[in-house]
Write a protein that holds these residues in place. Sequence first.
Motif, PDB file in Angstrom:
ATOM      1  N   ALA A  18      54.725  49.532  58.219  1.00 21.60           N
ATOM      2  CA  ALA A  18      55.420  49.770  56.641  1.00 21.60           C
ATOM      3  C   ALA A  18      56.073  48.350  56.223  1.00 21.60           C
ATOM      4  CB  ALA A  18      56.697  50.853  56.870  1.00 21.60           C
ATOM      5  N   ASP A  19      56.445  47.681  57.074  1.00 21.06           N
ATOM      6  CA  ASP A  19      57.091  46.423  56.619  1.00 21.06           C
ATOM      7  C   ASP A  19      55.951  45.488  56.026  1.00 21.06           C
ATOM      8  OD1 ASP A  19      59.520  47.193  57.462  1.00 21.06           O
ATOM      9  OD2 ASP A  19      59.472  46.055  59.462  1.00 21.06           O
ATOM     10  N   THR A  53      57.677  55.071  50.916  1.00 21.23           N
ATOM     11  CA  THR A  53      57.181  54.027  49.879  1.00 21.23           C
ATOM     12  C   THR A  53      55.780  53.076  50.323  1.00 21.23           C
ATOM     13  OG1 THR A  53      59.560  53.871  49.345  1.00 21.23           O
ATOM     14  CG2 THR A  53      57.985  51.984  48.600  1.00 21.23           C
ATOM     15  N   ALA A  54      55.876  52.864  51.563  1.00 21.08           N
ATOM     16  CA  ALA A  54      54.658  51.902  52.001  1.00 21.08           C
ATOM     17  C   ALA A  54      53.524  52.855  51.912  1.00 21.08           C
ATOM     18  CB  ALA A  54      54.953  51.648  53.410  1.00 21.08           C
ATOM     19  N   GLY A 108      57.474  53.864  60.685  1.00 17.68           N
ATOM     20  CA  GLY A 108      56.903  52.211  60.810  1.00 17.68           C
ATOM     21  C   GLY A 108      55.612  52.226  60.677  1.00 17.68           C
ATOM     22  N   VAL A 109      54.689  53.070  60.692  1.00 19.98           N
ATOM     23  CA  VAL A 109      53.401  52.936  60.555  1.00 19.98           C
ATOM     24  C   VAL A 109      52.797  53.636  59.353  1.00 19.98           C
ATOM     25  CG1 VAL A 109      51.170  52.857  61.481  1.00 19.98           C
ATOM     26  CG2 VAL A 109      53.323  52.521  62.895  1.00 19.98           C
ATOM     27  N   VAL A 110      52.029  53.348  58.491  1.00 18.04           N
ATOM     28  CA  VAL A 110      51.103  54.045  57.499  1.00 18.04           C
ATOM     29  C   VAL A 110      49.954  53.919  57.421  1.00 18.04           C
ATOM     30  CG1 VAL A 110      53.393  53.990  55.817  1.00 18.04           C
ATOM     31  CG2 VAL A 110      51.629  52.093  55.719  1.00 18.04           C
ATOM     32  N   GLU A 230      41.387  45.361  56.046  1.00 15.85           N
ATOM     33  CA  GLU A 230      42.650  44.703  56.062  1.00 15.85           C
ATOM     34  C   GLU A 230      43.345  44.438  54.633  1.00 15.85           C
ATOM     35  OE1 GLU A 230      44.461  44.048  58.686  1.00 15.85           O
ATOM     36  OE2 GLU A 230      42.848  44.663  60.318  1.00 15.85           O
ATOM     37  N   LEU A 231      44.141  44.995  54.343  1.00 15.19           N
ATOM     38  CA  LEU A 231      44.824  44.938  52.878  1.00 15.19           C
ATOM     39  C   LEU A 231      46.183  44.523  53.014  1.00 15.19           C
ATOM     40  CD1 LEU A 231      43.359  48.255  51.252  1.00 15.19           C
ATOM     41  CD2 LEU A 231      42.573  46.026  51.220  1.00 15.19           C
ATOM     42  N   THR A 232      46.791  44.243  54.222  1.00 17.18           N
ATOM     43  CA  THR A 232      48.121  43.534  54.362  1.00 17.18           C
ATOM     44  C   THR A 232      48.380  42.039  54.390  1.00 17.18           C
ATOM     45  OG1 THR A 232      48.256  44.263  56.272  1.00 17.18           O
ATOM     46  CG2 THR A 232      48.825  45.936  54.839  1.00 17.18           C
TER      47      THR A 232
END
Length: 233
Positions: A18-19, A53-54, A108-110, A230-232
């Motif tokens: 999420a971070d 939100t993430a 913590g994971v999306v 990979e989008l982050t």
Amino acid sequence: MTSEPQDQRPPLVAVASADAVLRHPEVGEHLLTALERERAGRFRQESGRLDFTAGHLLVRLCAARLLGVPADGLVLAQQCPDCGLADHGKPYLPDHPEVHVTLSHTRGVVAAGAGFRPIGVDVELAVRGGSLRAVARRVLTPGELAAVEASPEPNLAFLRQWVRKESLIKIGRARLDTLGEIDLAELPLDVPPGAPLRSRHGDLHLLDWTDREHGAAVAAVSTAAPRVVELTS
């Protein structure tokens, strides 16, 4: 935008912390609709609000990559097919009805996905309070249950089947009360961290992987072979 025909473009799926999503330069909480912000505010813990939100931002990133458009131009909505309310239910893009989207979040994971064919994705942490095996007999077939119980790590084996079946719900191939009728016993239960594992179940393409950083089990399913992106970064 790519000139490849829409029906030949593979569905895209992504998983991230999420971070990492919240730090992505292309998105921010300002992209959420008023209803999404109101729903996010219902979470009692800040961590739950951030995970929600993430997830809603990551699905925009997936759809933007699929369509070749900026993420800030995409509006996400949801609607429950049973009660008709718009604060839960299947997500969709009102301005792009040809695109199917899916999302999931845990602590913590999306995970999220987008495609021109129906797609479902689910993510669950391997370490969690309580055991999902408490519902195993309700959602697994006898063959699946035997394989899970024979596994060296039955909790992880059940988690693998659980995310697969949740993904089937997301694309409309199952309901909670019919999960025990769907037999995925032929699929492997051990999915080591690293490259995603591809398999088939009838006309469906399944993609399983274990997120190395978080130890999360992830599954995606579609009628076309999904591609992990990979989008982050």
